[in-house]
Design a protein around this motif. Structure first.
Motif, PDB file in Angstrom:
ATOM      1  N   UNK A 290       2.624   5.026   1.676  1.00  0.00           N
ATOM      2  CA  UNK A 290       3.168   6.381   1.477  1.00  0.00           C
ATOM      3  C   UNK A 290       2.300   7.452   2.109  1.00  0.00           C
ATOM      4  N   UNK A 291       1.241   7.019   2.801  1.00  0.00           N
ATOM      5  CA  UNK A 291       0.365   7.934   3.538  1.00  0.00           C
ATOM      6  C   UNK A 291       0.410   7.534   4.996  1.00  0.00           C
ATOM      7  N   UNK A 292      -0.740   7.093   5.532  1.00  0.00           N
ATOM      8  CA  UNK A 292      -0.742   6.723   6.946  1.00  0.00           C
ATOM      9  C   UNK A 292      -0.178   5.322   7.201  1.00  0.00           C
ATOM     10  N   UNK A 293      -0.215   4.423   6.230  1.00  0.00           N
ATOM     11  CA  UNK A 293       0.133   3.019   6.520  1.00  0.00           C
ATOM     12  C   UNK A 293       1.633   2.808   6.751  1.00  0.00           C
ATOM     13  N   UNK A 294       1.946   1.971   7.724  1.00  0.00           N
ATOM     14  CA  UNK A 294       3.352   1.649   7.999  1.00  0.00           C
ATOM     15  C   UNK A 294       3.928   0.861   6.823  1.00  0.00           C
ATOM     16  N   UNK A 295       5.062   1.301   6.307  1.00  0.00           N
ATOM     17  CA  UNK A 295       5.661   0.607   5.160  1.00  0.00           C
ATOM     18  C   UNK A 295       6.212  -0.756   5.552  1.00  0.00           C
ATOM     19  N   UNK A 296       6.785  -0.836   6.767  1.00  0.00           N
ATOM     20  CA  UNK A 296       7.470  -2.077   7.153  1.00  0.00           C
ATOM     21  C   UNK A 296       6.546  -3.279   7.324  1.00  0.00           C
ATOM     22  N   UNK A 298       4.533  -4.254   5.069  1.00  0.00           N
ATOM     23  CA  UNK A 298       4.490  -4.877   3.732  1.00  0.00           C
ATOM     24  C   UNK A 298       3.156  -5.586   3.492  1.00  0.00           C
ATOM     25  N   UNK A 299       2.083  -4.924   3.866  1.00  0.00           N
ATOM     26  CA  UNK A 299       0.732  -5.487   3.715  1.00  0.00           C
ATOM     27  C   UNK A 299       0.002  -4.676   2.656  1.00  0.00           C
ATOM     28  N   UNK A 300      -0.622  -5.347   1.693  1.00  0.00           N
ATOM     29  CA  UNK A 300      -1.283  -4.595   0.618  1.00  0.00           C
ATOM     30  C   UNK A 300      -0.231  -3.933  -0.265  1.00  0.00           C
ATOM     31  N   UNK A 301      -0.484  -2.697  -0.632  1.00  0.00           N
ATOM     32  CA  UNK A 301       0.460  -2.010  -1.524  1.00  0.00           C
ATOM     33  C   UNK A 301       1.802  -1.772  -0.828  1.00  0.00           C
ATOM     34  N   UNK A 302       2.875  -1.976  -1.565  1.00  0.00           N
ATOM     35  CA  UNK A 302       4.217  -1.687  -1.039  1.00  0.00           C
ATOM     36  C   UNK A 302       4.853  -0.556  -1.842  1.00  0.00           C
ATOM     37  N   UNK A 303       5.830   0.090  -1.222  1.00  0.00           N
ATOM     38  CA  UNK A 303       6.453   1.240  -1.888  1.00  0.00           C
ATOM     39  C   UNK A 303       7.039   0.860  -3.251  1.00  0.00           C
ATOM     40  N   UNK A 304       7.637  -0.341  -3.319  1.00  0.00           N
ATOM     41  CA  UNK A 304       8.235  -0.780  -4.590  1.00  0.00           C
ATOM     42  C   UNK A 304       7.188  -0.804  -5.689  1.00  0.00           C
ATOM     43  N   UNK A 305       5.998  -1.314  -5.343  1.00  0.00           N
ATOM     44  CA  UNK A 305       4.920  -1.380  -6.322  1.00  0.00           C
ATOM     45  C   UNK A 305       4.414   0.018  -6.678  1.00  0.00           C
ATOM     46  N   UNK A 306       4.288   0.855  -5.655  1.00  0.00           N
ATOM     47  CA  UNK A 306       3.786   2.209  -5.905  1.00  0.00           C
ATOM     48  C   UNK A 306       4.753   2.974  -6.813  1.00  0.00           C
ATOM     49  N   UNK A 307       6.040   2.801  -6.569  1.00  0.00           N
ATOM     50  CA  UNK A 307       7.028   3.500  -7.408  1.00  0.00           C
ATOM     51  C   UNK A 307       7.034   2.975  -8.841  1.00  0.00           C
ATOM     52  N   UNK A 308       6.639   1.707  -8.973  1.00  0.00           N
ATOM     53  CA  UNK A 308       6.571   1.127 -10.309  1.00  0.00           C
ATOM     54  C   UNK A 308       5.356   1.695 -11.054  1.00  0.00           C
ATOM     55  N   UNK A 309       4.220   1.739 -10.377  1.00  0.00           N
ATOM     56  CA  UNK A 309       2.985   2.184 -11.034  1.00  0.00           C
ATOM     57  C   UNK A 309       2.877   3.706 -11.145  1.00  0.00           C
ATOM     58  N   UNK A 353      -8.169  -3.170   1.629  1.00  0.00           N
ATOM     59  CA  UNK A 353      -6.994  -3.854   2.190  1.00  0.00           C
ATOM     60  C   UNK A 353      -5.702  -3.434   1.504  1.00  0.00           C
ATOM     61  N   UNK A 354      -5.823  -2.987   0.280  1.00  0.00           N
ATOM     62  CA  UNK A 354      -4.667  -2.457  -0.468  1.00  0.00           C
ATOM     63  C   UNK A 354      -3.991  -1.339   0.343  1.00  0.00           C
ATOM     64  N   UNK A 355      -4.826  -0.573   1.097  1.00  0.00           N
ATOM     65  CA  UNK A 355      -4.292   0.545   1.888  1.00  0.00           C
ATOM     66  C   UNK A 355      -3.904   0.115   3.311  1.00  0.00           C
ATOM     67  N   UNK A 356      -4.092  -1.143   3.654  1.00  0.00           N
ATOM     68  CA  UNK A 356      -3.698  -1.682   4.964  1.00  0.00           C
ATOM     69  C   UNK A 356      -4.268  -0.890   6.165  1.00  0.00           C
ATOM     70  N   UNK A 357      -5.574  -1.035   6.407  1.00  0.00           N
ATOM     71  CA  UNK A 357      -6.190  -0.312   7.538  1.00  0.00           C
ATOM     72  C   UNK A 357      -5.450  -0.497   8.864  1.00  0.00           C
ATOM     73  N   UNK A 358      -5.010  -1.723   9.142  1.00  0.00           N
ATOM     74  CA  UNK A 358      -4.327  -1.933  10.419  1.00  0.00           C
ATOM     75  C   UNK A 358      -3.008  -1.164  10.472  1.00  0.00           C
TER      76      UNK A 358
END
Ligand code: GCU
Length: 423
Positions: A290-296, A298-309, A353-358
């Motif tokens: 939801x910041x710089x990392x590409x959502x597609x 699906x590495x580390x945190x995903x939007x579904x998880x973020x919306x849950x938490x 890695x949760x934030x997916x540096x790559x």
């Protein structure tokens, strides 16, 4: 009778498998799925965007409104600063290097008020200085040991180790985030720093009856509509209002305001930079999903998880795309592109890695074509650079060793980047 039962059991097993498969966190680069990003330089009606004029006139507004509608939610109206008060001033802060001020911005709406406390350091004797502007996580009193800084009176998360009970900050948390705020380095480099507590604008919990929202509700409204502002948009709103205040402040060069944030507040800094082109430079530190990392990816945190938490961060519409990133009309390279042609810096940490540096790097890489329309360079290589090898084109990036945090090394790079692009 038996057959339906068997089918039902099979179906349930399938469902459990599918759901648990979705929820597993992937940290394996080989398991990143194939994905296609939404086109950056083709408009909704199929028009090629080949120059900066078309970008500004057609594509940028389209992308901005998709982020409003599907990610962060639209700020539903105007709410300007009613008044401001300087509550404290020290001409001799930091051993005489800086002038420190504490200022309260006041807002009124629907018979309620909201106070936002700014803590401001400017190099002594300087006028018209460039500043870093960023939210802090714990209250202004946490960024330095200075006893003159008023502890926040806003809601803070309980934390016995930090002496916080009943959601009220105490003396115990004074200075406990100072490692993240290299005030001396900032001042010595000729910059100012303005920071504020994000909880002044919106307490970070799933409760829309407090913070700024109620000041802008229409009659009878108790929570934002599905496409209206979540917390990240509310925090971005706060940064925009601080920018309004800067326009009245002769100490600050309003052409050189750098908005910076870490983690959820890095997501916020990016969104504020997209919404408000008065910010001359934008810095995202470890902003991740939801910041710089590409959502597609699906590495580390995903939007579904973020919306849950953290169901309050994005707008309600976003949860329509939970675990189905491919159907979301935007991806985060488009958010980075909204900064063009302004300099934007993306900072990552190896262990985060949760934030997916790559994925954070690749957003900058894929945003590069928007920068090219302005004759600027972004991150041309598809390969993320090695540790401690910052790239400082108009899009900048570094990955450093270590964990999710803001370190003096990060500030060093932010200052170098600002020296290169703003001075
Ligand atoms: C959590 C959350 C992240 C966020 C981080 C933070 O880890 O999952 O999305 O960036 O908190 O703000 O510290």
């Amino acid at each position: 009778m038996r057959q339906p039962v068997i089918y039902l059991t099979l179906f349930c097993t399938f469902l459990t498998f599918a759901v648990s498969g979705q929820e597993e966190t992937n940290y394996d680069e080989d398991k990143v799925p194939e994905y296609t990003l939404p086109e950056l330089l083709v408009s909704k009606n199929g028009r090629e965007i080949t120059n900066s004029r078309r970008w500004n006139r057609i594509r940028r507004p389209e992308i901005l409104s998709m982020f409003e509608e599907y990610m962060y939610g639209k700020i539903p109206g105007e709410l300007n600063i009613e008044s401001f008060r300087i509550i404290e001033r020290d001409e001799n802060a930091l051993g005489g290097k800086a002038v420190r001020k504490q200022v309260i911005l006041e807002f009124y709406g629907n018979g309620r008020n909201l106070e936002v406390h700014l803590l401001k350091y400017l190099p002594r004797g300087a006028t018209n200085v460039p500043v870093f502007l960023g939210y802090n996580f714990g209250g202004n009193h946490t960024v330095s040991n200075d006893p003159e800084i008023a502890p926040t009176r806003s809601w803070v998360r309980n934390s016995p180790q930090r002496g916080i009970e009943d959601n009220r900050a105490t003396e115990q948390s004074r200075g406990d985030a100072q490692g993240r705020w290299d005030i001396e380095q900032i001042i010595d480099s000729g910059y100012g720093l303005v920071t504020l507590y994000y909880g002044d604008v919106f307490p970070d919990k799933d409760d829309f009856t407090v913070g700024v929202h109620p000041l802008l509700y229409s009659e009878g409204q108790e929570k934002p509509l599905p496409g209206e502002w979540g917390a990240i948009s509310a925090w971005a709103w706060g940064l925009k209002r601080v920018m309004d205040y800067f326009e009245e402040d002769p100490g600050i060069d309003q052409e050189k305001v750098i908005v910076m944030g870490h983690s959820r507040l890095g997501k916020t800094a990016l969104w504020a930079g997209a919404l408000d082109e008065r910010f001359a430079m934008v810095i995202s530190n470890n902003s991740g999903c939801g910041g710089a990392a590409l959502s597609r990816r699906r590495f580390g945190e995903r939007l579904g998880r973020m919306n849950e938490n953290f169901p309050h961060w994005l707008c309600e519409n976003n949860s329509r795309f939970d675990w189905d990133e491919d159907s979301l009309p935007v991806d985060q390279h488009m958010l980075i592109a909204l900064m063009a042609p302004r300099p934007v810096y993306i900072a990552s940490a190896e262990e985060d890695r949760w934030a997916d540096p790559k994925g954070e790097y690749l957003s900058g890489h894929y945003a590069t074509e928007a920068y090219r329309l302005f004759g600027k360079d972004g991150l041309p290589s598809g390969e993320m650079p090695a540790l401690n090898n910052p790239v400082m084109n108009t899009i900048g990036f570094h990955i450093r060793p270590g964990a999710h945090s803001v370190l003096p090394y990060d500030w060093e790079q932010f200052i170098r980047f600002a020296n290169l692009h703003l001075k």
